[in-house]
Design a protein around this motif. Structure first.
Motif, PDB file in Angstrom:
ATOM      1  N   TRP A 140      37.918 -51.281  -2.036  1.00 49.47           N
ATOM      2  CA  TRP A 140      37.900 -49.817  -2.064  1.00 49.47           C
ATOM      3  C   TRP A 140      38.692 -49.309  -3.255  1.00 49.47           C
ATOM      4  O   TRP A 140      39.890 -49.566  -3.350  1.00 49.47           O
ATOM      5  CB  TRP A 140      38.501 -49.265  -0.771  1.00 49.47           C
ATOM      6  CG  TRP A 140      37.718 -49.641   0.442  1.00 49.47           C
ATOM      7  CD1 TRP A 140      37.918 -50.738   1.223  1.00 49.47           C
ATOM      8  CD2 TRP A 140      36.617 -48.938   1.006  1.00 49.47           C
ATOM      9  NE1 TRP A 140      37.008 -50.749   2.244  1.00 49.47           N
ATOM     10  CE2 TRP A 140      36.193 -49.654   2.135  1.00 49.47           C
ATOM     11  CE3 TRP A 140      35.953 -47.766   0.666  1.00 49.47           C
ATOM     12  CZ2 TRP A 140      35.131 -49.236   2.928  1.00 49.47           C
ATOM     13  CZ3 TRP A 140      34.898 -47.350   1.455  1.00 49.47           C
ATOM     14  CH2 TRP A 140      34.492 -48.080   2.569  1.00 49.47           C
TER      15      TRP A 140
ATOM     16  N   GLU B 138      41.880 -42.541   4.167  1.00 49.15           N
ATOM     17  CA  GLU B 138      41.511 -42.530   2.743  1.00 49.15           C
ATOM     18  C   GLU B 138      39.995 -42.433   2.566  1.00 49.15           C
ATOM     19  O   GLU B 138      39.513 -41.734   1.664  1.00 49.15           O
ATOM     20  CB  GLU B 138      42.055 -43.780   2.050  1.00 49.15           C
ATOM     21  CG  GLU B 138      43.564 -43.754   1.926  1.00 49.15           C
ATOM     22  CD  GLU B 138      44.163 -45.096   1.567  1.00 49.15           C
ATOM     23  OE1 GLU B 138      45.188 -45.098   0.873  1.00 49.15           O
ATOM     24  OE2 GLU B 138      43.625 -46.152   1.985  1.00 49.15           O
TER      25      GLU B 138
ATOM     26  N   GLN C 131      34.982 -37.829  -5.036  1.00 52.38           N
ATOM     27  CA  GLN C 131      35.774 -38.540  -6.038  1.00 52.38           C
ATOM     28  C   GLN C 131      35.130 -38.298  -7.400  1.00 52.38           C
ATOM     29  O   GLN C 131      33.932 -38.037  -7.474  1.00 52.38           O
ATOM     30  CB  GLN C 131      35.830 -40.045  -5.730  1.00 52.38           C
ATOM     31  CG  GLN C 131      36.581 -40.404  -4.483  1.00 52.38           C
ATOM     32  CD  GLN C 131      38.067 -40.090  -4.561  1.00 52.38           C
ATOM     33  OE1 GLN C 131      38.609 -39.778  -5.609  1.00 52.38           O
ATOM     34  NE2 GLN C 131      38.749 -40.174  -3.426  1.00 52.38           N
TER      35      GLN C 131
ATOM     36  N   TYR D  88      39.507 -46.160  -3.957  1.00 51.27           N
ATOM     37  CA  TYR D  88      40.411 -45.064  -3.599  1.00 51.27           C
ATOM     38  C   TYR D  88      41.083 -45.269  -2.245  1.00 51.27           C
ATOM     39  O   TYR D  88      41.591 -44.336  -1.664  1.00 51.27           O
ATOM     40  CB  TYR D  88      39.648 -43.732  -3.623  1.00 51.27           C
ATOM     41  CG  TYR D  88      39.097 -43.427  -4.987  1.00 51.27           C
ATOM     42  CD1 TYR D  88      39.933 -42.977  -6.003  1.00 51.27           C
ATOM     43  CD2 TYR D  88      37.758 -43.626  -5.283  1.00 51.27           C
ATOM     44  CE1 TYR D  88      39.447 -42.712  -7.271  1.00 51.27           C
ATOM     45  CE2 TYR D  88      37.260 -43.359  -6.543  1.00 51.27           C
ATOM     46  CZ  TYR D  88      38.109 -42.907  -7.538  1.00 51.27           C
ATOM     47  OH  TYR D  88      37.620 -42.646  -8.793  1.00 51.27           O
TER      48      TYR D  88
ATOM     49  N   GLN E 274      42.975 -39.641  -8.953  1.00 50.44           N
ATOM     50  CA  GLN E 274      42.622 -38.288  -8.569  1.00 50.44           C
ATOM     51  C   GLN E 274      42.253 -37.465  -9.802  1.00 50.44           C
ATOM     52  O   GLN E 274      42.815 -37.629 -10.864  1.00 50.44           O
ATOM     53  CB  GLN E 274      43.782 -37.626  -7.849  1.00 50.44           C
ATOM     54  CG  GLN E 274      44.147 -38.351  -6.579  1.00 50.44           C
ATOM     55  CD  GLN E 274      45.368 -37.751  -5.928  1.00 50.44           C
ATOM     56  OE1 GLN E 274      45.953 -36.819  -6.430  1.00 50.44           O
ATOM     57  NE2 GLN E 274      45.748 -38.296  -4.801  1.00 50.44           N
TER      58      GLN E 274
ATOM     59  N   MET F 109      30.935 -39.367  -6.750  1.00 46.60           N
ATOM     60  CA  MET F 109      30.956 -39.173  -5.303  1.00 46.60           C
ATOM     61  C   MET F 109      31.126 -37.696  -4.987  1.00 46.60           C
ATOM     62  O   MET F 109      32.201 -37.125  -5.203  1.00 46.60           O
ATOM     63  CB  MET F 109      32.098 -39.983  -4.678  1.00 46.60           C
ATOM     64  CG  MET F 109      32.257 -39.788  -3.185  1.00 46.60           C
ATOM     65  SD  MET F 109      30.807 -40.340  -2.277  1.00 46.60           S
ATOM     66  CE  MET F 109      31.169 -39.672  -0.662  1.00 46.60           C
TER      67      MET F 109
ATOM     68  N   ARG G 177      35.282 -32.050  -9.519  1.00 45.40           N
ATOM     69  CA  ARG G 177      34.459 -32.748  -8.531  1.00 45.40           C
ATOM     70  C   ARG G 177      33.155 -32.014  -8.292  1.00 45.40           C
ATOM     71  O   ARG G 177      33.036 -30.831  -8.518  1.00 45.40           O
ATOM     72  CB  ARG G 177      35.240 -32.895  -7.240  1.00 45.40           C
ATOM     73  CG  ARG G 177      36.493 -33.710  -7.529  1.00 45.40           C
ATOM     74  CD  ARG G 177      37.281 -34.009  -6.352  1.00 45.40           C
ATOM     75  NE  ARG G 177      38.528 -34.599  -6.809  1.00 45.40           N
ATOM     76  CZ  ARG G 177      39.199 -35.462  -6.119  1.00 45.40           C
ATOM     77  NH1 ARG G 177      38.776 -35.841  -4.962  1.00 45.40           N
ATOM     78  NH2 ARG G 177      40.323 -35.946  -6.588  1.00 45.40           N
TER      79      ARG G 177
ATOM     80  N   GLN H  76      39.063 -38.838   3.282  1.00 38.92           N
ATOM     81  CA  GLN H  76      39.380 -37.984   2.136  1.00 38.92           C
ATOM     82  C   GLN H  76      38.338 -38.129   1.030  1.00 38.92           C
ATOM     83  O   GLN H  76      37.943 -37.146   0.413  1.00 38.92           O
ATOM     84  CB  GLN H  76      40.765 -38.328   1.578  1.00 38.92           C
ATOM     85  CG  GLN H  76      41.917 -38.005   2.493  1.00 38.92           C
ATOM     86  CD  GLN H  76      42.178 -36.523   2.612  1.00 38.92           C
ATOM     87  OE1 GLN H  76      41.997 -35.770   1.673  1.00 38.92           O
ATOM     88  NE2 GLN H  76      42.598 -36.092   3.783  1.00 38.92           N
ATOM     89  N   SER H  77      37.887 -39.355   0.769  1.00 44.57           N
ATOM     90  CA  SER H  77      36.884 -39.581  -0.274  1.00 44.57           C
ATOM     91  C   SER H  77      35.563 -38.892   0.054  1.00 44.57           C
ATOM     92  O   SER H  77      34.908 -38.349  -0.837  1.00 44.57           O
ATOM     93  CB  SER H  77      36.640 -41.076  -0.483  1.00 44.57           C
ATOM     94  OG  SER H  77      37.746 -41.679  -1.118  1.00 44.57           O
TER      95      SER H  77
END
Length: 145
Positions: A90, A98, A107, A92, A24, A111, A30, A101-102
């Motif tokens: 994967w 998950e 990320q 993450y 994270q 991303m 981000r 969330q990505s």
């Protein structure tokens, strides 16, 4: 010459050896798709309401193309500049929540966060599409030197 800073740096690097940093990043590090940050009252990723629904997977595939996900992850999500999303590896986490969330929060290192542009339902349909993809029979590996 004072060697204390060098000794301190060496000690810290030795103490951290073998431990991976958490994947994270700070939220502000981000990139927001379209420059729009996800809302502050973001939904928690729970159970995918579209899991296994073929029509939702088709809609997710359409969104994958429209939002230019294939520009990084390649057509059919086989990987290109970004990683393959169909080989079962994967970085993450590969659970529905998950992956949600990505996509929603993004990320670090490439991303973007799409939570400011796409409603949660559209993101869940993207997740449904990605989870519907068959992994390739032969997953290629790359040796990085």
């Amino acid at each position: 010459m004072d060697l204390r800073p060098l000794v301190l740096a060496l000690g810290v690097s030795t103490a951290c050896r073998g431990r991976e940093a958490t994947p994270q990043a700070r939220y502000e590090a981000r990139v927001f798709a379209g420059g729009v940050a996800p809302p502050a009252d973001a939904p928690q990723a729970g159970k995918n309401p579209f899991r296994g629904d073929r029509q939702s997977a088709v809609e997710g595939e359409r969104t994958f193309g429209v939002m230019n996900c294939d520009g990084c992850h390649g057509g059919g999500a086989v990987g290109w500049v970004g990683p393959s999303l169909r080989d079962g590896r994967w970085r993450y986490g590969g659970s529905d929540g998950e992956i949600f969330q990505s996509i929603y929060y993004g990320q670090p290192h490439g991303m973007p966060a799409y939570g400011g542009l796409l409603p949660p339902g559209a993101i869940w349909k993207l997740v449904t599409y990605l989870q519907s993809l068959e992994p390739p029979a032969n997953v290629p590996t790359q040796s990085w030197k």
